[in-house]
Every structure is written in C-alpha cells, then in structure tokens.
Motif scaffolding. Structure first.
Motif, mmCIF file in Angstrom:
data_model
loop_
_atom_site.group_PDB
_atom_site.id
_atom_site.type_symbol
_atom_site.label_atom_id
_atom_site.label_comp_id
_atom_site.label_asym_id
_atom_site.label_seq_id
_atom_site.Cartn_x
_atom_site.Cartn_y
_atom_site.Cartn_z
ATOM 1 N N THR A 226 4.806 6.670 -12.454
ATOM 2 C CA THR A 226 6.173 8.056 -12.369
ATOM 3 C C THR A 226 7.497 7.466 -11.373
ATOM 4 O O THR A 226 8.195 7.424 -11.473
ATOM 5 C CB THR A 226 5.382 9.667 -11.580
ATOM 6 N N HIS A 227 7.072 6.534 -10.007
ATOM 7 C CA HIS A 227 8.129 5.523 -9.503
ATOM 8 C C HIS A 227 8.163 4.625 -9.628
ATOM 9 O O HIS A 227 9.420 4.297 -9.481
ATOM 10 C CB HIS A 227 6.816 5.294 -8.445
ATOM 11 N N VAL A 228 8.089 3.478 -10.896
ATOM 12 C CA VAL A 228 7.782 2.969 -11.496
ATOM 13 C C VAL A 228 8.877 2.801 -12.291
ATOM 14 O O VAL A 228 10.474 2.851 -12.833
ATOM 15 C CB VAL A 228 7.816 1.586 -12.521
ATOM 16 N N ARG A 229 8.739 4.404 -13.461
ATOM 17 C CA ARG A 229 10.248 4.660 -14.312
ATOM 18 C C ARG A 229 11.245 5.163 -13.282
ATOM 19 O O ARG A 229 12.521 4.959 -14.081
ATOM 20 C CB ARG A 229 9.029 6.105 -15.116
ATOM 21 N N ALA A 230 11.219 5.975 -12.588
ATOM 22 C CA ALA A 230 12.236 6.481 -11.944
ATOM 23 C C ALA A 230 13.094 5.384 -11.114
ATOM 24 O O ALA A 230 14.564 5.407 -11.242
ATOM 25 C CB ALA A 230 11.913 6.883 -10.567
#
Length: 448
Positions: A336-340
């Motif tokens: 989720t952090h990477v996609r953000a």
C-alpha cells in the motif's frame, strides 16, 4: 512605544532601524513585553528566550551603529516552531517524550537566521510531534481572531505569534498543510516551498518524504524576505497581472464541507483577478480524489518508523490519539505504501500537464474558517481539512496561503496559490498582489 510598531513590515522596520527612529533593543523589549501579556491567552510559545533575545538585539544594535549590516532581518524578532533545534534551548516537539531534550547543535535554518542577525524571541507551540494532536502537557494554541478557536495545526504557535504581533516572522513545517492551514486560520501568509528548497537538518521529522519547512509572516513580501534568508537565494519577481493564466481547481472549491463564507471570499478573489486582466479558467486534475488516502498511506508508516523505539518503550508518554495514530501506521502494508508512491508520481505528472495550460492554480486553503479544535488526522474532518493542501506535499510543488478576506463573523479565509516546482517566487508575488487588491492584511484585536 505604540504597539503598531510591532505590526510594521520587515522592510519598514529595517528602514526605521537604519534611520535611527527605532532600535533593535527597544523593539525586542517591547516584543517580549507583548509576549508576556498575550501568551497566557494565546499559548503560542512553549519557550520564550528573553535573555538570549535581548543579547542578540544589543549585538544587532551595536553592529548597525558600527556599519555592519547583515541584511533585512538584522535585529528583527523572529520565532521558530519547537521542533527546530537551537543549541542550548529546549526542543520539546510539544511532547512529554522530549520534555527535557536540549540539543547541542543548531538546525541549518537556525544558523542562517543567526548569520542574518535575526533576534530569536522563542520556540512556538505545536501539535505533538506535528502529528495533528494536542498533547495535554502543552495545550492548544488559541486563535488571535477568536481565542475560543484553534490557531490550526501543526504550526499554530508560529501563525498565532505572527498574527498577534509577538514576532515579525516565524518558521513552520508542513507535511500535509501545517504551515498553510494555520496561516489561513490566523489571517497571515504561509508558504510551503518546493520540496527540498529549505534544508531540514536539525528539524525533527514527521514524514521524511512529505516534510517541508517554510516561512510564516504577515504578508507575502515578508515571507519572501524570510525565505531568502532561509535559502540564500533571491525570490524577487516583477511582472504584470494582465494576461496571467490562473486555473481554478473546481474540485477544491466545491463540496458540502466548503462554508459559504469561504466560497464568497474565493469568488471575490477570482472576480478581482479578472478585473485586472488575469485570465481565470477552470482546470481539472485527473485522479485527485485518491490524494486523501495516498497522503495517509505515505504519512502513517513513515511517522511510525520515526517513533518505533519510543512507541515501544514509552507509549504512555504520548497523547492517546497520537499513540493510536502511530500504532495504526505499523498496520499499513508495504504494498500500500509503495502504491501510494506510484500515485505521487502520477499526481505530479497530472499537475505538470495542467501547468502547461495555466501558470498558477487558485483554491481555498481550507474549506472552513478556524474551528474550535483541530480535527484528528485520520478521521473524516481531518481528511477534509487537508484535502486542498495535502496533494501539494505529495507532489512537492510550492503552495502559498494568503488571507483573502473575512467571513461574516470576521474570521479570516485563506486563499491557496499553487505553482510549478521551483516557481516559489511566482507564488509569493501573486500572493502579494492578491493581498493588495483585496485589502486583506489586517491585525486582529488584542485578545482579552
């Protein structure tokens, strides 16, 4: 001395120092007297550095008399948000965790201010570790326009101190709107500069990839002066408003949360720009509706990483809501952090395409005037409060808030100017022109 002196522009104060009609010593003493009188009501300062300030003012006075002129901030009382290090002065970050912390080194911005001959009158109040929550040990900073309301977070102490004449300018930090929202609520100017423009060495982090430091001042011109000292660069700009292409981001001017007074002030600003020949058109940024979630998915885990040791060893020393936010950050999946992060790059490209059509984007800074309390970061009102500011921490583009006027209750309404990366001078210039056209720079009544 009349207290109107404490609301002079930085340039006018400097002229009066140099013609001998005012001195740094007398202005600093008067500033400290005003802090002593009003800070119990406003709670804008955590630490007042009175002894240090008087020594710095005496030195500035002697230097100016002796022909040594360090520039426009020489002898000018300023303040620092209390997560900026000053050697030998406590940096509490508004938390019990660092209640006894005294740094040995100056932050980079502190060194620049000292070299410029500025007079440090104190360290200003903030939300705990700049993370959206008031720690009960320090309490809320109250708004100079209505002390029953918040000055905003997290740089509320800096904004309130500037608005109330407790200093001429101050440094704040901004991770999702923490310079611009207090500036809007307190009726002053506040710039989140281009990402990386102001060095953050010695400034305690909230979220490494979102954090910015920048100026708060009563006018855009004074903010420009402070930014030049903080960076060692010039941001002077001269041009004509006629023909300037300004985009109105309708997504951020509408919505149920936008108060009528905010819409009225914003509409008047757009009308005034058209009257002087600016080309004002509507613009859209695809995917902007995803920015609220993306901001949290970057901020939450980065903040939790910063606090990992303390949250494990001293959880009870945080305000309960701060502790809950830090614990929540550990639950954000890495994917989720990477996609953000991927979304951030997409958002920056989308804004860049819009800036191929317009030179600046105008929105309200916040959807409402100052509320009674600061909303929590991760709840609905927190997302709405930062909806117009947070995207520009994700992109890193400069975003500047100026006072656009007042609602029917007499509370300030902020206007936000966003410009392409590196175009900080344009944001400050346009802010200054709007302040002049709207006649919106005023001092609040002294709080009872």
């Amino acid at each position: 001395m009349d207290d109107d002196v404490l609301f002079l522009s930085v340039a006018e104060l400097g002229r009066r120092y140099r013609d001998g009609s005012l001195s740094p010593g007398e202005v600093t003493r008067f500033t400290l007297e005003r802090i002593e009188r009003l800070n119990p009501v406003l709670n804008a300062f955590i630490t007042v550095t009175a002894e240090r300030a008087l020594l710095e003012a005496e030195r500035a006075e002697a230097e100016l008399r002796g022909g040594l002129d360090r520039g426009p901030l020489h002898g000018v009382p300023v303040a620092l948000k209390d997560l900026v290090d000053v050697a030998g002065v406590p940096t509490t970050c508004g938390s019990r965790i660092w209640a006894d912390h005294v740094p040995e080194r100056d932050a980079a911005v502190t060194t620049r201010l000292e070299t410029a001959g500025a007079v440090l009158v104190g360290k200003t109040n903030l939300l705990e570790f700049a993370y959206g929550i008031v720690h009960p040990d320090h309490g809320q900073t109250n708004n100079p326009w209505d002390v029953s309301r918040t000055a905003g977070g997290s740089s509320g102490g800096s904004a309130a101190a500037v608005a109330a004449g407790l200093c001429f300018a101050a440094v704040g930090t901004d991770t999702g709107g923490s310079i611009r929202i207090p500036a809007a609520y307190c009726g002053v100017a506040g710039l989140k500069p281009s990402y990386g423009l102001v060095e953050l060495d010695g400034v305690f982090p909230l979220s490494w990839s979102l954090d910015h430091a920048g100026p708060l001042a009563r006018t855009s011109e004074d903010a420009r002066v402070l930014l030049e000292v903080l960076t060692g660069r010039s941001f002077a700009l001269e041009r004509d408003l006629s023909g300037l292409r300004v985009g109105v981001l309708r997504t951020h001017t509408e919505g149920a949360e936008v108060e009528a007074g905010v819409r009225d002030v914003f509409g008047r600003a757009c009308g005034v720009l058209r009257e002087v020949g600016a080309v004002v058109t509507d613009v859209e940024v695809p995917g902007l509706d995803l920015a609220d979630a993306a901001l949290l998915n970057v901020l939450l885990p980065e903040a939790s990483a910063v606090h990992a040791r303390w949250i494990a060893e001293r959880p009870e020393d945080y305000a309960p809501a701060t502790r809950a936010q830090l614990e929540l950050g550990f639950a954000v999946p890495a994917v989720t952090h990477v996609r953000a992060g991927q979304y951030r790059r997409h958002l920056a490209r989308s804004f860049a395409r819009v800036f191929g059509e317009v030179e600046a984007i105008l929105t309200p800074t916040a959807p409402w005037v100052a509320p009674q309390e600061d909303p929590a970061v991760v709840e609905g009102e927190g997302a709405a409060e930062a909806r117009r500011t947070g995207p520009h921490n994700l992109t890193g583009f400069p975003a500047h808030s100026v006072n656009g006027g007042f609602d029917r209750a007499g509370l300030p309404v902020g206007l936000q100017i966003v410009t392409p990366a590196g175009e900080d001078a344009l944001a400050l210039w346009l802010g200054g022109r709007l302040e002049g056209l709207l006649g919106s720079v005023r001092r609040p009544p002294d709080p009872a």
